[in-house]
Scaffold this motif. Structure first.
Motif, PDB file in Angstrom:
ATOM      1  N   ALA A  66     -12.313  -1.669   1.073  1.00  0.00           N
ATOM      2  CA  ALA A  66     -13.512  -1.976   0.289  1.00  0.00           C
ATOM      3  C   ALA A  66     -13.532  -3.444  -0.141  1.00  0.00           C
ATOM      4  N   ALA A  67     -12.381  -3.967  -0.561  1.00  0.00           N
ATOM      5  CA  ALA A  67     -12.303  -5.355  -1.016  1.00  0.00           C
ATOM      6  C   ALA A  67     -12.556  -6.349   0.115  1.00  0.00           C
ATOM      7  N   ILE A  68     -12.137  -5.986   1.326  1.00  0.00           N
ATOM      8  CA  ILE A  68     -12.278  -6.883   2.476  1.00  0.00           C
ATOM      9  C   ILE A  68     -13.625  -6.683   3.171  1.00  0.00           C
ATOM     10  N   GLY A  69     -14.162  -5.455   3.061  1.00  0.00           N
ATOM     11  CA  GLY A  69     -15.417  -5.135   3.727  1.00  0.00           C
ATOM     12  C   GLY A  69     -15.226  -4.651   5.155  1.00  0.00           C
ATOM     13  N   ILE A  70     -14.193  -3.831   5.369  1.00  0.00           N
ATOM     14  CA  ILE A  70     -13.885  -3.304   6.701  1.00  0.00           C
ATOM     15  C   ILE A  70     -13.701  -1.791   6.632  1.00  0.00           C
ATOM     16  N   GLU A  71     -13.502  -1.163   7.786  1.00  0.00           N
ATOM     17  CA  GLU A  71     -13.217   0.271   7.842  1.00  0.00           C
ATOM     18  C   GLU A  71     -11.794   0.529   7.356  1.00  0.00           C
ATOM     19  N   VAL A  72     -11.581   1.658   6.705  1.00  0.00           N
ATOM     20  CA  VAL A  72     -10.249   1.998   6.200  1.00  0.00           C
ATOM     21  C   VAL A  72      -9.230   2.098   7.335  1.00  0.00           C
ATOM     22  N   GLY A  73      -9.672   2.489   8.516  1.00  0.00           N
ATOM     23  CA  GLY A  73      -8.769   2.586   9.660  1.00  0.00           C
ATOM     24  C   GLY A  73      -8.213   1.255  10.109  1.00  0.00           C
ATOM     25  N   GLN A  74      -8.847   0.141   9.718  1.00  0.00           N
ATOM     26  CA  GLN A  74      -8.380  -1.198  10.084  1.00  0.00           C
ATOM     27  C   GLN A  74      -7.244  -1.693   9.197  1.00  0.00           C
ATOM     28  N   ILE A  75      -6.934  -0.960   8.151  1.00  0.00           N
ATOM     29  CA  ILE A  75      -5.819  -1.340   7.287  1.00  0.00           C
ATOM     30  C   ILE A  75      -4.523  -0.862   7.925  1.00  0.00           C
ATOM     31  N   ALA A  76      -3.594  -1.780   8.110  1.00  0.00           N
ATOM     32  CA  ALA A  76      -2.275  -1.442   8.647  1.00  0.00           C
ATOM     33  C   ALA A  76      -1.336  -1.242   7.456  1.00  0.00           C
ATOM     34  N   ASN A  77      -1.230  -0.001   7.012  1.00  0.00           N
ATOM     35  CA  ASN A  77      -0.327   0.304   5.899  1.00  0.00           C
ATOM     36  C   ASN A  77       1.112   0.061   6.329  1.00  0.00           C
ATOM     37  N   SER A  78       1.865  -0.660   5.514  1.00  0.00           N
ATOM     38  CA  SER A  78       3.286  -0.898   5.767  1.00  0.00           C
ATOM     39  C   SER A  78       4.083   0.073   4.919  1.00  0.00           C
ATOM     40  N   LEU A  79       4.602   1.112   5.552  1.00  0.00           N
ATOM     41  CA  LEU A  79       5.331   2.150   4.828  1.00  0.00           C
ATOM     42  C   LEU A  79       6.796   2.123   5.223  1.00  0.00           C
ATOM     43  N   ILE A  80       7.648   2.061   4.214  1.00  0.00           N
ATOM     44  CA  ILE A  80       9.088   2.083   4.456  1.00  0.00           C
ATOM     45  C   ILE A  80       9.594   3.505   4.263  1.00  0.00           C
ATOM     46  N   PHE A  81      10.369   3.955   5.241  1.00  0.00           N
ATOM     47  CA  PHE A  81      10.984   5.276   5.193  1.00  0.00           C
ATOM     48  C   PHE A  81      12.491   5.127   5.225  1.00  0.00           C
ATOM     49  N   ASN A  82      13.153   6.129   4.673  1.00  0.00           N
ATOM     50  CA  ASN A  82      14.604   6.240   4.766  1.00  0.00           C
ATOM     51  C   ASN A  82      14.872   7.124   5.971  1.00  0.00           C
ATOM     52  N   ALA A  83      15.367   6.516   7.033  1.00  0.00           N
ATOM     53  CA  ALA A  83      15.609   7.217   8.287  1.00  0.00           C
ATOM     54  C   ALA A  83      17.109   7.370   8.475  1.00  0.00           C
TER      55      ALA A  83
END
Length: 162
Positions: A44-61
């Motif tokens: 919303a802040a950028i004015g793009i589709e939510v799918g265009q956000i590359a969420n950076s998620l850290i997992f404990n693998a």
């Protein structure tokens, strides 16, 4: 005004990698007026589709950090990711684990600029967009980049993660 040290570190890492946005120009970190803690808020802040956000998620693998860059339009299937990588278990990391391995806080974790390289998967769903946006080291910083560049600069592996 000096940028936040994390923002400067991410910009420096982007510059060192020669990262390019969809126009072919250098990637530039943009600091928004407010923090964007969710993909929907960032879009919303950028004015793009939510799918265009590359969420950076850290997992404990299995005790090691795993960075999954996933489209903001869906959630990571941890069982699928564990099976893909041949791991016993992949679980969301807590704030201390995230900071230890990235030097950044949850909500602002960037795909690059970590103290040491982190194994990375990049959601193939992001490839459908000409340009995606990723976090720039703090919750109110973002930068545009192409999918191919995101895979390249992170030495990531393209994967189905949802």
């Amino acid at each position: 005004m000096q940028p936040h040290p994390n923002v400067q570190a991410i910009q420096d890492a982007l510059d060192a990698a020669g990262a390019r946005d969809a126009s072919g120009g250098p990637c530039r970190v943009k600091v928004l007026t407010e923090a964007v803690h969710t993909a929907a808020a960032a879009a919303a802040a950028i004015g793009i589709e939510v799918g265009q956000i590359a969420n950076s998620l850290i997992f404990n693998a299995d005790g090691e950090p795993l960075l999954v860059l996933t489209s903001g339009a869906h959630r990571v299937d941890t069982a699928k990711v564990a099976a893909l990588l041949g791991l016993a278990k992949v679980k969301r990391a807590d704030a201390d684990f995230v900071r230890e391995h990235t030097g950044q806080v949850i909500g602002g974790v960037s795909p690059l600029g970590h103290p040491k390289p982190v194994r990375t998967l990049v959601d193939v769903d992001l490839a459908r967009f000409d340009e995606v946006w990723a976090a720039g080291g703090i919750p109110q910083a973002v930068f545009p980049i192409t999918y191919a560049e995101l895979v390249r600069i992170t030495s990531g592996t393209a994967a189905e993660v949802a």
